[in-house]
Write a protein that holds these residues in place. Structure first.
Motif, mmCIF file in Angstrom:
data_model
loop_
_atom_site.group_PDB
_atom_site.id
_atom_site.type_symbol
_atom_site.label_atom_id
_atom_site.label_comp_id
_atom_site.label_asym_id
_atom_site.label_seq_id
_atom_site.Cartn_x
_atom_site.Cartn_y
_atom_site.Cartn_z
ATOM 1 N N ALA A 88 39.115 23.206 63.123
ATOM 2 C CA ALA A 88 39.349 24.057 62.342
ATOM 3 C C ALA A 88 40.427 23.365 61.180
ATOM 4 O O ALA A 88 40.577 23.402 60.155
ATOM 5 C CB ALA A 88 39.878 25.289 62.906
ATOM 6 N N ALA A 89 41.991 22.552 62.083
ATOM 7 C CA ALA A 89 43.416 22.204 60.857
ATOM 8 C C ALA A 89 42.771 20.322 60.582
ATOM 9 O O ALA A 89 42.636 20.777 59.201
ATOM 10 C CB ALA A 89 43.778 21.693 62.228
ATOM 11 N N LYS A 101 39.267 20.019 59.465
ATOM 12 C CA LYS A 101 38.427 20.282 58.748
ATOM 13 C C LYS A 101 39.207 20.825 57.270
ATOM 14 O O LYS A 101 38.850 20.591 55.606
ATOM 15 C CB LYS A 101 36.977 21.688 58.865
ATOM 16 N N ALA A 102 39.665 21.751 57.216
ATOM 17 C CA ALA A 102 41.138 22.077 56.531
ATOM 18 C C ALA A 102 41.714 21.204 56.105
ATOM 19 O O ALA A 102 42.287 20.640 54.112
ATOM 20 C CB ALA A 102 42.019 22.827 57.147
ATOM 21 N N ASP A 103 42.188 19.628 56.540
ATOM 22 C CA ASP A 103 42.712 19.042 56.028
ATOM 23 C C ASP A 103 42.124 18.059 55.250
ATOM 24 O O ASP A 103 42.369 17.630 54.079
ATOM 25 C CB ASP A 103 42.958 17.661 56.917
ATOM 26 N N ARG A 154 39.229 19.090 53.430
ATOM 27 C CA ARG A 154 39.193 20.246 51.683
ATOM 28 C C ARG A 154 40.643 19.716 50.849
ATOM 29 O O ARG A 154 39.806 19.761 50.254
ATOM 30 C CB ARG A 154 38.355 21.290 53.127
ATOM 31 N N ALA A 155 41.657 19.820 51.617
ATOM 32 C CA ALA A 155 42.564 20.049 50.970
ATOM 33 C C ALA A 155 42.380 18.555 50.107
ATOM 34 O O ALA A 155 42.441 18.536 49.239
ATOM 35 C CB ALA A 155 44.038 19.753 51.830
#
Length: 268
Positions: A255-256, A258-260, A262-263
């Motif tokens: 999840a982290a 994927k978040a990175d 996207r950011a």
């Protein structure tokens, strides 16, 4: 071609019937006509509805169960025996670790697992099966459901369990064990712990897998790691707890990532 030579054809929903396959009555006629034999309630289309109803009932009953572990083993195990008391202890320890306990709902090992969970103050679930030799659900179950179809019942075990604990048993126990191993091995389901309890009982089977199936290439070395063998009830719970902690960390890491990603994409 003359009109009377044209092949007869009928559409029934998505089905096309021709010639002799066309019934003499319509679907509505057969539904609404109360006369005649009741054999239709035993036909395959009617069974589909029964199967559907069992799935709906099971999903509805267990959807809010939370984390749970299934305990399998022989229905012939006697109360007071070493194996019975071992299953009872495992049921209690699983509750203390925050799990509900699911069994086949019958006597023997199943009853022991339910009893341990029940007396420890946890949620005790029994998923029974209709059999010619009636067993019925044991008296230590909070949530009980009896199925007509084995495959529906098996789906409930797999869908709502985060681990399988397998004590000594017969063909039914082996069936549940190897289906679980197969589903995990083929990645049809997320990998979860499969713990065999009883080194003396299961040791020969594990040795056969290692000494026959593995050298002949029927399984891979990593497949052996799908099974954990122990005699210690505390070890059973620890294996399950560690596996779930690892899974949770991996999910958080993904999840982290994927978040990175996207950011990073938004920043570019």
């Amino acid at each position: 071609m003359q009109p009377d030579e044209t092949p007869r054809r009928r559409r029934q929903g998505p089905v096309t019937l021709r010639g002799k396959a066309i019934p003499s009555t319509t679907t509505d006629q057969r539904l609404l006509d109360s006369r005649g034999p009741s054999d239709w309630v035993h036909t395959d289309p009617w069974r589909v509805l029964r199967i559907q109803a069992e799935f709906v009932e099971g999903f509805g009953l267990l959807s809010e169960l939370g984390r749970a572990v299934s305990i399998f083993g022989s229905a012939r195990t006697k109360p007071g025996s070493e194996e019975y008391e071992l299953a009872e202890r495992i049921g209690a320890l699983l509750v203390e670790a925050g799990y509900a306990v699911i069994t086949g709902g019958g006597p023997g090992i199943m009853e022991a697992g339910n009893k341990g969970a029940d007396e420890a103050g946890g949620v005790s679930v029994g998923l029974g099966i209709e059999l010619p030799f009636e067993q019925g659900l044991n008296d230590h179950i909070d949530i009980g459901l009896e199925f007509r179809y084995f495959f529906v019942r098996k789906t409930m075990f797999v869908k709502y369990s985060q681990a399988f604990v397998v004590l000594p048993g017969g063909f039914g126990t082996l069936d549940e064990l190897f289906e679980a191993i197969t589903l995990v091995q083929t990645r049809k389901i997320t990998r979860f712990p499969i713990v065999l309890v009883g080194t003396e009982f299961w040791g020969g089977l594990v040795d056969w897998i290692k000494n026959q199936m593995l050298p002949s290439g029927k399984v891979s070395p990593e497949d052996i790691d799908l099974i954990h063998l122990t005699d210690d009830p505390e070890d059973v719970v620890e294996v399950i707890r560690r596996a779930h902690e690892t899974q949770e960390r991996e999910l958080e890491e993904r999840a982290a990532q994927k978040a990175d990603a996207r950011a990073g994409g938004n920043g570019s």
